[in-house]
Design a protein around this motif. Structure first.
Motif, mmCIF file in Angstrom:
data_model
loop_
_atom_site.group_PDB
_atom_site.id
_atom_site.type_symbol
_atom_site.label_atom_id
_atom_site.label_comp_id
_atom_site.label_asym_id
_atom_site.label_seq_id
_atom_site.Cartn_x
_atom_site.Cartn_y
_atom_site.Cartn_z
ATOM 1 N N ARG A 136 37.093 32.486 50.671
ATOM 2 C CA ARG A 136 36.507 32.601 49.338
ATOM 3 C C ARG A 136 37.059 33.834 48.632
ATOM 4 O O ARG A 136 37.335 34.840 49.274
ATOM 5 N N GLY A 137 37.192 33.737 47.294
ATOM 6 C CA GLY A 137 37.524 34.930 46.518
ATOM 7 C C GLY A 137 36.338 35.881 46.543
ATOM 8 O O GLY A 137 35.243 35.513 46.982
ATOM 9 N N MET A 138 36.544 37.124 46.087
ATOM 10 C CA MET A 138 35.471 38.115 46.135
ATOM 11 C C MET A 138 35.078 38.618 44.756
ATOM 12 O O MET A 138 34.239 39.497 44.628
ATOM 13 N N TYR A 139 35.689 38.072 43.696
ATOM 14 C CA TYR A 139 35.423 38.641 42.376
ATOM 15 C C TYR A 139 34.026 38.293 41.859
ATOM 16 O O TYR A 139 33.505 38.978 40.985
ATOM 17 N N GLN A 140 33.394 37.234 42.411
ATOM 18 C CA GLN A 140 32.050 36.875 41.924
ATOM 19 C C GLN A 140 31.073 38.041 42.066
ATOM 20 O O GLN A 140 30.147 38.175 41.277
ATOM 21 N N SER A 141 31.304 38.931 43.048
ATOM 22 C CA SER A 141 30.390 40.069 43.216
ATOM 23 C C SER A 141 30.613 41.132 42.135
ATOM 24 O O SER A 141 29.803 42.049 41.997
ATOM 25 N N GLN A 142 31.718 41.030 41.389
ATOM 26 C CA GLN A 142 32.015 42.016 40.338
ATOM 27 C C GLN A 142 31.580 41.532 38.954
ATOM 28 O O GLN A 142 31.696 42.272 37.983
ATOM 29 N N LEU A 143 31.131 40.273 38.853
ATOM 30 C CA LEU A 143 30.861 39.706 37.525
ATOM 31 C C LEU A 143 29.754 40.478 36.817
ATOM 32 O O LEU A 143 28.705 40.763 37.397
ATOM 33 N N GLN A 144 29.999 40.811 35.551
ATOM 34 C CA GLN A 144 29.051 41.596 34.766
ATOM 35 C C GLN A 144 28.094 40.704 33.973
ATOM 36 O O GLN A 144 26.946 41.067 33.763
ATOM 37 N N VAL A 145 28.580 39.570 33.486
ATOM 38 C CA VAL A 145 27.736 38.687 32.674
ATOM 39 C C VAL A 145 27.712 37.248 33.168
ATOM 40 O O VAL A 145 26.659 36.608 33.156
ATOM 41 N N HIS A 191 40.811 40.901 43.877
ATOM 42 C CA HIS A 191 39.692 40.378 44.675
ATOM 43 C C HIS A 191 39.938 38.934 45.113
ATOM 44 O O HIS A 191 39.016 38.255 45.536
ATOM 45 N N ARG A 192 41.174 38.445 44.943
ATOM 46 C CA ARG A 192 41.567 37.100 45.359
ATOM 47 C C ARG A 192 40.729 36.027 44.668
ATOM 48 O O ARG A 192 40.374 35.024 45.266
ATOM 49 N N ALA A 236 31.716 25.877 45.276
ATOM 50 C CA ALA A 236 32.336 25.620 46.576
ATOM 51 C C ALA A 236 33.829 25.336 46.469
ATOM 52 O O ALA A 236 34.518 25.287 47.471
ATOM 53 N N PHE A 237 34.344 25.150 45.241
ATOM 54 C CA PHE A 237 35.706 24.641 45.122
ATOM 55 C C PHE A 237 36.801 25.636 45.440
ATOM 56 O O PHE A 237 37.736 25.324 46.147
ATOM 57 N N TYR A 238 36.718 26.823 44.856
ATOM 58 C CA TYR A 238 37.890 27.682 44.924
ATOM 59 C C TYR A 238 37.977 28.454 46.239
ATOM 60 O O TYR A 238 37.093 29.234 46.584
#
Ligand SMILES: [Zn+2]
Length: 204
Positions: free
Chosen positions: A160-169, A144-145, A151-153
């Motif tokens: 922007r990366g896309m892994y924040q939408s996968q975060l479980q906790v 997910h890059r 705002a940093f990464y």
């Protein structure tokens, strides 16, 4: 060997040579294809090393979780000497390289382990789950890059990366666990904001 540590705010950009100069690009590499690789770091925490022997910089790092030699047996052996809590241990780069605060919380949730479990009390099946969870969390994050939680990464294309939408906790305090519906807790472990599900990750 060239080694780059992005730290908190460092970013690598690929830009055409003709792109306007960037006052925060502290190191610029000319590439063969007419582009530049720019190391942009407004807070100047990042580091760039050019060394003959990379061991001088990285020898103190623990194994890479995605390396083939990071086996379950090796992980079990590493944990068996440690009486500390599991979360700070996972963040300790001399123990294991490359796991930051977000991915440590995600891996512990996936493995069903409370962040305050003592490392040397983990059962073989728990070690196996944690080993798989660490690798799968990092693999998915790379696919997910990365995670652009603030705002940093941004990746080298400025996206922007896309892994924040996968975060479980991580970052989900008070919202229901996707697995069991229990509200996610936030606490502080080793001075880092720590998120976990009190049902999926029972207290030791
Ligand atoms: Zn849960």
């Amino acid at each position: 060997t060239l080694l780059i540590h992005l730290k908190m705010s460092g970013r690598l950009h690929i830009e055409p040579v003709t792109a306007p100069p960037d006052s925060h690009a502290h190191v610029v590499f000319r590439l063969d294809d007419g582009n530049e690789l720019r190391f942009h770091d407004p807070r100047k925490f990042g580091r760039v090393y050019l060394v003959d022997d990379p061991g001088k910089v990285v020898n103190k790092l623990g194994p890479e979780p995605l390396d083939e030699d990071f086996t379950i047996e090796r992980f079990a052996e590493m944990l068996s000497h440690r009486r500390g809590r599991i979360k700070p241990l996972l963040l300790n780069q001399t123990f294991l390289a490359g796991l930051g605060n977000i991915y440590a919380d995600e891996a512990l949730h996936m493995a069903g382990l409370h962040p305050l479990r003592t490392a040397d009390t983990l059962e073989p099946n728990e070690i196996q789950k944690l080993h798989a969870a660490i690798r799968s969390t990092l693999q998915q994050a790379i696919e997910h890059r990365g995670t652009s939680f603030d705002a940093f990464y941004l990746d080298t294309r400025g996206e922007r990366g896309m892994y924040q939408s996968q975060l479980q906790v991580y970052g989900r305090a008070g919202r229901p666990c996707y697995r069991c519906g229990t509200p996610i807790y936030r606490t502080v472990v080793a001075q880092r904001g720590t998120y976990f599900c009190p049902a999926c990750q029972p207290q030791p």
